[in-house]
Design an enzyme around this catalytic site. Structure first.
Site, short mmCIF file in Angstrom:
data_model
loop_
_atom_site.label_atom_id
_atom_site.label_comp_id
_atom_site.label_asym_id
_atom_site.label_seq_id
_atom_site.Cartn_x
_atom_site.Cartn_y
_atom_site.Cartn_z
N GLU A 1 0.81 -1.22 0.00
CA GLU A 1 0.00 0.00 0.00
C GLU A 1 0.84 1.27 0.00
O GLU A 1 0.56 2.23 -0.73
CB GLU A 1 -0.96 0.03 1.20
CG GLU A 1 -2.08 -0.99 1.14
CD GLU A 1 -1.69 -2.35 1.70
OE1 GLU A 1 -0.50 -2.54 2.07
OE2 GLU A 1 -2.56 -3.23 1.79
N HIS B 1 -10.94 -3.72 10.35
CA HIS B 1 -11.60 -3.59 9.05
C HIS B 1 -12.87 -2.76 9.13
O HIS B 1 -13.74 -2.89 8.28
CB HIS B 1 -11.97 -4.98 8.49
CG HIS B 1 -10.88 -5.67 7.73
ND1 HIS B 1 -9.60 -5.77 8.18
CD2 HIS B 1 -10.89 -6.30 6.53
CE1 HIS B 1 -8.87 -6.45 7.30
NE2 HIS B 1 -9.63 -6.78 6.29
#
Lengths: 329, 326
Positions: free
Chosen positions: A65, A134
């Site tokens: 990322e 999440h």
């Protein structure tokens, strides 16, 4: 009669997710400098849907990322318009350095030598038993970063229009998607030049007794609450901010002027959330118009738990919004 | 042609050396806001790499930022003005010593976030590949930054996608004051390329010709579409990590510093090579005078330039402006 009857022929009913996909596909087809980069792109975003697009512009990246979010900055300042799909919004923390230290500042720090037309997509998954790593709604942190723009579409129409505006914008824009909305349908304009201007809120319902100022997917809860309140004769003005950086101060103060009472609904955590800043604007610039204290309906300051009976009650919902309104009446 | 290249290389090395000596004087005299990190001792690595590139090839770099754009051919005046915080600075006073950037020579940004320039250059290489421009990108980073995870991520992606990029490590042996021996599992940064399918090359960073040849080979490989190369130039900085901050010495052996300054000075070594190769003393003196005069002009320009107005702080935040809240 529908207010959009003039353009009805040019709209199509589709989901929020399909609207995002349509925005990307149109922008990829419309200009050859747009690229997509992110994890599992070939499967989730580009496979088949963009079959005709030059494959060099669709980069399914290794799990990196920080690396690819930073590469997108380098690509943006040298002539491309990258769309970075960070999928789960929590992953944006891994990419925070290039977004904050580079994308947001390169134009400024180089004395305007570059523009940084990069779009980051981050989908806020919450309310689905995914636990604390999440389930974040991280936009407030990025509202504190000068140089960025931050948008939070709440309808399929805005999902298309704001994502397209982000891709066409010459500055770094983060699009925080509400994953709860991915499957929700709405009418979406098919005009390839349809964009929703960054920085403009939208009034979804006009009312005179109380303002419900909504952020992201809370809009549908706010509208439901407004329906319930109407049955008791309480008239709510419901606005969706749509853009969080910059905030539409005129819209915030405008609805306050109509009602004098404000409930802010924001799915981020209470402390330093978007609602905190909106409340501060109201108190600083609209104090004299206030008839009652500002109320916030937000998520408490706890990490999001896994087990549904613990998770579900944490978020704003129509009952909490209606209850907050009733306290002001 | 070869003589022209060597003259230009010597000029650029002298420009870096003289620029940084002048900056150091200005720091001492209190004319420079903040502190500066100099590249003195590393000129052959910088210029050897930059002169293997075309002017429209991209470079990114580090907080030790002065040498890279100068090595790429940037004008000195706006760079010096930037150091003094002036409106005529190359970044209009918003970047300063650690963030030299000069788009006109392909310098797309030096980053004070250690390793921050690595993905930027990798992204520029992606642009070159997507647009098929034939350009390459080179990112300078230090041995300290080689321990940042983003290097591994970018080495891997550049290898997978065969991006036209050169990862160029200026290994001066110290991350600020921490010796590489204390922070590297094995001493050679170049060997880290192998794990990602990227060829690694170690080169003597005090030897212009060696650096230049290694970089030329990497550039040619990149332009052929064969992907990235990791070059590690073993070099040395003569000054402390930072000039203008109090940094306690003693973290590197005095004899080591003495050895490099007296026997491994890249400018002296290159000058000697030029003489041996047939360049005359007078030709060298001419280049030296030219460098000195350019630096003098740059200092004068920077001193004479005005500071930015405080209100200018609110400009250039965005390309498509939004209301700035105060």
């Amino acid at each position: 009669m529908t207010p959009d009857s003039m353009t009805l022929g040019n709209t199509k009913r589709m989901t929020y997710l399909d609207a995002l996909g349509l925005a990307q596909r149109e922008e990829l087809e419309g200009r050859d400098d747009t690229i997509i980069i992110g994890e599992d792109i070939a499967l989730y975003a580009a496979g088949g849907a963009y079959g005709d697009t030059d494959p060099s512009r669709i980069r399914s990246a290794p799990i990196s990322e920080c690396g690819f979010a930073g590469m997108a900055v380098g690509a943006a300042i040298t002539g491309l318009r990258p769309i970075v799909d960070l999928t789960i919004a929590n992953f944006i923390y891994l990419a925070a350095d290039p977004i904050i230290n580079q994308a947001a500042r390169l134009r400024y720090m180089t004395g305007g030598q570059f523009k940084v037309p990069v779009t980051y997509r981050a989908s806020m998954w919450h309310g689905q038993a995914n636990a604390a790593q999440h389930s974040d709604r991280p936009y407030p942190m990025f509202m504190n970063i000068p140089g960025l723009k931050v948008v939070c579409p709440a309808t399929p129409e805005d999902a298309k229009g704001l994502l397209k505006a982000a891709i066409r914008d010459d500055d770094p824009v983060i699009v925080f998607e509400d994953n709860d909305l991915w499957g929700k349908k709405g009418d979406v304009p098919l005009d390839t030049d349809f964009v929703v201007p960054i920085g403009k809120a939208k009034t979804h319902r006009s009312g005179s007794d109380v303002s419900i100022i909504s952020v992201s997917g809370c809009l549908r809860h706010a509208l439901k609450a407004a329906d319930d309140l109407a049955k008791d004769g309480i008239s709510a003005d419901v606005i969706d901010l749509r853009t969080l950086l910059p905030l539409d101060n005129d819209a915030i103060l405008g609805t306050l002027a109509k009602t004098g009472r404000v409930v802010i609904v924001d799915p981020a955590h209470r402390t330093m959330g978007a609602a905190a800043e909106i409340a501060a604007i109201i108190v600083e610039d609209g104090f004299d118009m206030l008839r009652k204290p500002v109320k916030r309906v937000v998520t408490p300051d706890v990490p999001i738990p896994f087990s549904p009976p613990m998770e579900a009650p944490l978020y704003p919902n129509p009952d909490k919004i209606a209850a907050a309104v009733r306290e002001l009446m | 042609m070869k003589n022209d290249l060597q003259s230009e290389a010597y000029l650029r090395m002298l420009k870096i050396r003289g620029f940084e000596q002048a900056v150091t004087r200005l720091v001492t005299e209190g004319e420079v806001p903040g502190a500066v990190h100099t590249s003195i001792g590393q000129e052959a690595a910088i210029v050897g790499a930059c002169m293997a590139l075309n002017i429209d090839d991209y470079i990114s770099g580090t907080h030790r930022s002065h040498g890279h754009p100068i090595g790429k051919g940037a004008e000195l005046k706006p760079l010096m003005a930037e150091i003094l915080g002036k409106a005529t600075g190359v970044c209009k006073g918003r970047g300063g010593s650690m963030h030299f950037t000069d788009k006109s020579v392909g310098s797309i940004g030096e980053s004070a976030i250690v390793g921050g320039g690595i993905p930027i250059a990798t992204g520029a290489a992606l642009t070159a590949q997507v647009r098929k421009t034939g350009q390459v990108a080179l990112t300078f980073f230090g041995d300290g930054a080689s321990n940042e995870g983003v290097l591994a991520e970018c080495l891997n992606m550049a290898a997978v996608w065969k991006l036209p990029i050169i990862f160029f490590c200026e290994n001066n042996g110290y991350a600020a004051v921490t010796p590489a021996a204390h922070s590297h599992g094995q001493p050679d940064v170049a060997r880290r390329g192998e794990g990602y399918g990227v060829p690694g090359v170690i080169v003597d960073g005090q030897d212009f010709a060696a650096v230049h040849a290694a970089t030329e080979a990497a550039v040619a490989r990149a332009r052929r579409g064969e992907g990235p190369t990791l070059i590690e130039a073993k070099t040395y900085r003569f000054d402390e990590h930072c000039v203008g901050l109090f940094i306690k010495g003693g973290y590197r052996p005095a004899e080591e510093l003495h050895h490099y300054v007296n026997e491994r000075d890249p400018v002296t070594l290159f000058r000697n090579n030029l003489l041996t190769g047939g360049m005359t003393q007078s030709a060298l003196a001419e280049i030296e005078a030219q460098a000195a005069s350019l630096i003098e002009e740059a200092v004068a320009f920077a001193r004479e330039s005005a500071f930015p107005e405080p209100e200018e702080a609110f400009e250039l935040v965005h390309a498509s402006p939004i209301p700035i809240r105060r």
